[in-house]
Design a protein around this motif. Sequence first.
Motif, PDB file in Angstrom:
ATOM      1  N   TYR A 180       6.978 -15.105  23.785  1.00  0.00           N
ATOM      2  CA  TYR A 180       6.045 -16.192  23.561  1.00  0.00           C
ATOM      3  C   TYR A 180       4.640 -15.734  23.911  1.00  0.00           C
ATOM      4  CZ  TYR A 180      10.169 -19.133  23.243  1.00  0.00           C
ATOM      5  OH  TYR A 180      11.372 -19.678  22.877  1.00  0.00           O
ATOM      6  N   LYS A 181       3.765 -15.860  22.968  1.00  0.00           N
ATOM      7  CA  LYS A 181       2.375 -15.487  23.176  1.00  0.00           C
ATOM      8  C   LYS A 181       1.556 -16.751  23.394  1.00  0.00           C
ATOM      9  CE  LYS A 181      -1.384 -12.771  21.211  1.00  0.00           C
ATOM     10  NZ  LYS A 181      -1.838 -11.945  20.048  1.00  0.00           N
ATOM     11  N   GLU A 182       0.765 -16.741  24.455  1.00  0.00           N
ATOM     12  CA  GLU A 182      -0.030 -17.918  24.771  1.00  0.00           C
ATOM     13  C   GLU A 182      -1.087 -18.162  23.699  1.00  0.00           C
ATOM     14  OE1 GLU A 182      -1.895 -19.764  28.760  1.00  0.00           O
ATOM     15  OE2 GLU A 182      -2.796 -17.887  28.126  1.00  0.00           O
ATOM     16  N   ILE A 183      -1.144 -19.409  23.267  1.00  0.00           N
ATOM     17  CA  ILE A 183      -2.129 -19.824  22.263  1.00  0.00           C
ATOM     18  C   ILE A 183      -3.313 -20.448  22.982  1.00  0.00           C
ATOM     19  CG2 ILE A 183      -2.558 -21.322  20.272  1.00  0.00           C
ATOM     20  CD1 ILE A 183       0.518 -21.282  19.815  1.00  0.00           C
ATOM     21  N   LYS A 184      -4.515 -20.090  22.541  1.00  0.00           N
ATOM     22  CA  LYS A 184      -5.714 -20.716  23.084  1.00  0.00           C
ATOM     23  C   LYS A 184      -6.150 -21.810  22.121  1.00  0.00           C
ATOM     24  CE  LYS A 184      -7.263 -16.676  25.704  1.00  0.00           C
ATOM     25  NZ  LYS A 184      -8.355 -15.701  25.964  1.00  0.00           N
ATOM     26  N   TYR A 185      -5.843 -23.047  22.509  1.00  0.00           N
ATOM     27  CA  TYR A 185      -6.119 -24.191  21.644  1.00  0.00           C
ATOM     28  C   TYR A 185      -7.597 -24.582  21.718  1.00  0.00           C
ATOM     29  CZ  TYR A 185      -1.088 -24.767  21.179  1.00  0.00           C
ATOM     30  OH  TYR A 185       0.239 -24.568  20.895  1.00  0.00           O
ATOM     31  N   THR A 186      -8.046 -25.242  20.676  1.00  0.00           N
ATOM     32  CA  THR A 186      -9.420 -25.734  20.653  1.00  0.00           C
ATOM     33  C   THR A 186      -9.520 -26.991  21.516  1.00  0.00           C
ATOM     34  OG1 THR A 186      -9.056 -27.166  18.743  1.00  0.00           O
ATOM     35  CG2 THR A 186      -9.706 -24.876  18.302  1.00  0.00           C
ATOM     36  N   GLU A 187     -10.713 -27.344  21.877  1.00  0.00           N
ATOM     37  CA  GLU A 187     -10.918 -28.542  22.682  1.00  0.00           C
ATOM     38  C   GLU A 187     -10.406 -29.803  21.983  1.00  0.00           C
ATOM     39  OE1 GLU A 187     -14.616 -31.152  24.494  1.00  0.00           O
ATOM     40  OE2 GLU A 187     -14.720 -28.962  24.638  1.00  0.00           O
ATOM     41  N   PRO A 188     -10.697 -30.006  20.694  1.00  0.00           N
ATOM     42  CA  PRO A 188     -10.157 -31.199  20.022  1.00  0.00           C
ATOM     43  C   PRO A 188      -8.627 -31.245  20.042  1.00  0.00           C
ATOM     44  CG  PRO A 188     -11.946 -30.271  18.733  1.00  0.00           C
ATOM     45  CD  PRO A 188     -11.654 -29.284  19.819  1.00  0.00           C
ATOM     46  N   GLN A 189      -7.987 -30.091  19.892  1.00  0.00           N
ATOM     47  CA  GLN A 189      -6.523 -30.054  19.933  1.00  0.00           C
ATOM     48  C   GLN A 189      -6.001 -30.453  21.317  1.00  0.00           C
ATOM     49  OE1 GLN A 189      -6.146 -25.937  18.586  1.00  0.00           O
ATOM     50  NE2 GLN A 189      -5.046 -26.622  16.753  1.00  0.00           N
ATOM     51  N   LEU A 190      -6.669 -29.973  22.357  1.00  0.00           N
ATOM     52  CA  LEU A 190      -6.237 -30.294  23.723  1.00  0.00           C
ATOM     53  C   LEU A 190      -6.497 -31.756  24.062  1.00  0.00           C
ATOM     54  CD1 LEU A 190      -7.445 -27.059  25.550  1.00  0.00           C
ATOM     55  CD2 LEU A 190      -5.095 -27.683  24.961  1.00  0.00           C
ATOM     56  N   ILE A 191      -7.606 -32.285  23.597  1.00  0.00           N
ATOM     57  CA  ILE A 191      -7.893 -33.709  23.827  1.00  0.00           C
ATOM     58  C   ILE A 191      -6.875 -34.580  23.103  1.00  0.00           C
ATOM     59  CG2 ILE A 191      -9.577 -35.550  23.469  1.00  0.00           C
ATOM     60  CD1 ILE A 191     -10.342 -33.626  25.667  1.00  0.00           C
ATOM     61  N   ALA A 192      -6.507 -34.179  21.893  1.00  0.00           N
ATOM     62  CA  ALA A 192      -5.502 -34.928  21.136  1.00  0.00           C
ATOM     63  C   ALA A 192      -4.152 -34.894  21.860  1.00  0.00           C
ATOM     64  CB  ALA A 192      -5.369 -34.354  19.728  1.00  0.00           C
ATOM     65  N   PHE A 193      -3.805 -33.730  22.412  1.00  0.00           N
ATOM     66  CA  PHE A 193      -2.562 -33.593  23.185  1.00  0.00           C
ATOM     67  C   PHE A 193      -2.608 -34.486  24.420  1.00  0.00           C
ATOM     68  CE2 PHE A 193      -0.602 -31.215  26.795  1.00  0.00           C
ATOM     69  CZ  PHE A 193       0.727 -31.434  26.460  1.00  0.00           C
ATOM     70  N   PHE A 194      -3.716 -34.456  25.125  1.00  0.00           N
ATOM     71  CA  PHE A 194      -3.909 -35.269  26.332  1.00  0.00           C
ATOM     72  C   PHE A 194      -3.751 -36.760  26.013  1.00  0.00           C
ATOM     73  CE2 PHE A 194      -7.087 -37.676  28.878  1.00  0.00           C
ATOM     74  CZ  PHE A 194      -6.491 -37.562  30.120  1.00  0.00           C
ATOM     75  N   ASP A 195      -4.382 -37.215  24.943  1.00  0.00           N
ATOM     76  CA  ASP A 195      -4.300 -38.636  24.565  1.00  0.00           C
ATOM     77  C   ASP A 195      -2.885 -39.023  24.144  1.00  0.00           C
ATOM     78  OD1 ASP A 195      -6.958 -39.054  25.121  1.00  0.00           O
ATOM     79  OD2 ASP A 195      -7.636 -38.686  23.070  1.00  0.00           O
ATOM     80  N   SER A 196      -2.190 -38.107  23.462  1.00  0.00           N
ATOM     81  CA  SER A 196      -0.825 -38.418  23.016  1.00  0.00           C
ATOM     82  C   SER A 196       0.127 -38.569  24.202  1.00  0.00           C
ATOM     83  CB  SER A 196      -0.318 -37.330  22.067  1.00  0.00           C
ATOM     84  OG  SER A 196      -0.142 -36.093  22.748  1.00  0.00           O
ATOM     85  N   VAL A 197      -0.056 -37.720  25.227  1.00  0.00           N
ATOM     86  CA  VAL A 197       0.782 -37.829  26.427  1.00  0.00           C
ATOM     87  C   VAL A 197       0.506 -39.142  27.149  1.00  0.00           C
ATOM     88  CG1 VAL A 197       1.348 -36.819  28.673  1.00  0.00           C
ATOM     89  CG2 VAL A 197       0.946 -35.329  26.706  1.00  0.00           C
ATOM     90  N   GLY A 198      -0.772 -39.552  27.156  1.00  0.00           N
ATOM     91  CA  GLY A 198      -1.137 -40.805  27.806  1.00  0.00           C
ATOM     92  C   GLY A 198      -0.516 -42.026  27.172  1.00  0.00           C
ATOM     93  N   LYS A 199      -0.071 -41.907  25.931  1.00  0.00           N
ATOM     94  CA  LYS A 199       0.545 -43.038  25.216  1.00  0.00           C
ATOM     95  C   LYS A 199       2.063 -43.052  25.340  1.00  0.00           C
ATOM     96  CE  LYS A 199      -3.210 -43.120  21.802  1.00  0.00           C
ATOM     97  NZ  LYS A 199      -3.591 -42.856  20.397  1.00  0.00           N
ATOM     98  N   LEU A 200       2.640 -42.014  25.947  1.00  0.00           N
ATOM     99  CA  LEU A 200       4.098 -41.958  26.077  1.00  0.00           C
ATOM    100  C   LEU A 200       4.593 -42.990  27.085  1.00  0.00           C
ATOM    101  CD1 LEU A 200       4.658 -38.084  26.291  1.00  0.00           C
ATOM    102  CD2 LEU A 200       5.163 -39.557  24.331  1.00  0.00           C
ATOM    103  N   PRO A 201       5.786 -43.566  26.887  1.00  0.00           N
ATOM    104  CA  PRO A 201       6.377 -44.442  27.910  1.00  0.00           C
ATOM    105  C   PRO A 201       6.595 -43.642  29.187  1.00  0.00           C
ATOM    106  CG  PRO A 201       7.594 -44.574  25.829  1.00  0.00           C
ATOM    107  CD  PRO A 201       6.646 -43.433  25.694  1.00  0.00           C
TER     108      PRO A 201
END
Length: 348
Positions: free
Chosen positions: A12-33
Amino acid sequence: MKKAQKVKPKEYKEIKYTEPQLIAFFDSVGKLPIQPLADKATFLADSIFENFTQPMNKIVSSADFVSLKNCIRNGMINTSTAKKIFGEIKFDSTCNAKTLFDSVKKGNVYLEYLPFDGHRNKFDEFGILLGDAAHCDSSMLYFFKGNKIIARQSGYSRYNDNIQYFKNVDGESIIYRRFEFTRGSGIWWFNSFFYKYDGDRIIPVLNELKNSNLLQPSPWGTRELWLESIIQTTNPLVIKVVYHQQFPDTTDYDHYVTDTKPGPMIANDSTVIRYTWNAKTKKLEAQLEKAKINRPQILSYYLVDNEMLFISAYHQRIKTIMLNKNRKKSVLHYLNIVKNQQNELSER
């Protein structure tokens, strides 16, 4: 027959995500039950807690009960008498070797009497610890109700204060013990297990985090955290909780472990939690309404794979940290690590 080929493990090679991608990930986790995330975090600890006690139903004869009281006075019991009273016991040389405890004669096993009702001569609700708990990993703790053995638990512990008790509001005894999940250099995790006499049974009534610690830099986790619970009173049960969590201050992905420095503080506080006895559920219940920390946040201090729970439990706080440009870098670095971890888990 063809020779079986070795399957090369996937890299597994670590991916360096863009800021918008990370913010989208952060917001999606915040919506999880959040409850399923909390249930996942506490599954291991709750499973051990619920199954730590083995029920027993053994009447000790009057003659053997007299022998047991004599053994209590001497602080030791010979193996034949122990087997007669407690049934089959399996102790190795570390449990009865004279070199470990000078007061125990050869051929005998260390015995400790634990009166849970506060009266040494009452013999109503009490425990018998067989084997030197600090050295004997097969040491056993037996729970008595009068002359009846009603349950047993592993007695092994490296801590002298491991078994303590108090009286519940209904007059029956509650025993609490420290359980060690992990311990190492810069990392440890203990819970307090609370069990209660319920007539002729020992029932689990409360499983609470006692102390967790994960210093940074560490190969074991991505946050620095500390939580300690200190019992202030027992009837009613009141526990003071001191805690902090912190991101590492680094944006160097290649030197994350070696070059970490203290970063943005996520939480740094203390609070008092009061507990009440629920006679219907037969549980000690935390009254968290007035506390500064909630249950999912407490569980984020468990040393398990709980990053998703942590993001959800501290979502608003993390969002506030990201309003600061410099601190935002640390959060994005952390989110990049977690998103990579989640990708790796999903591909297994």
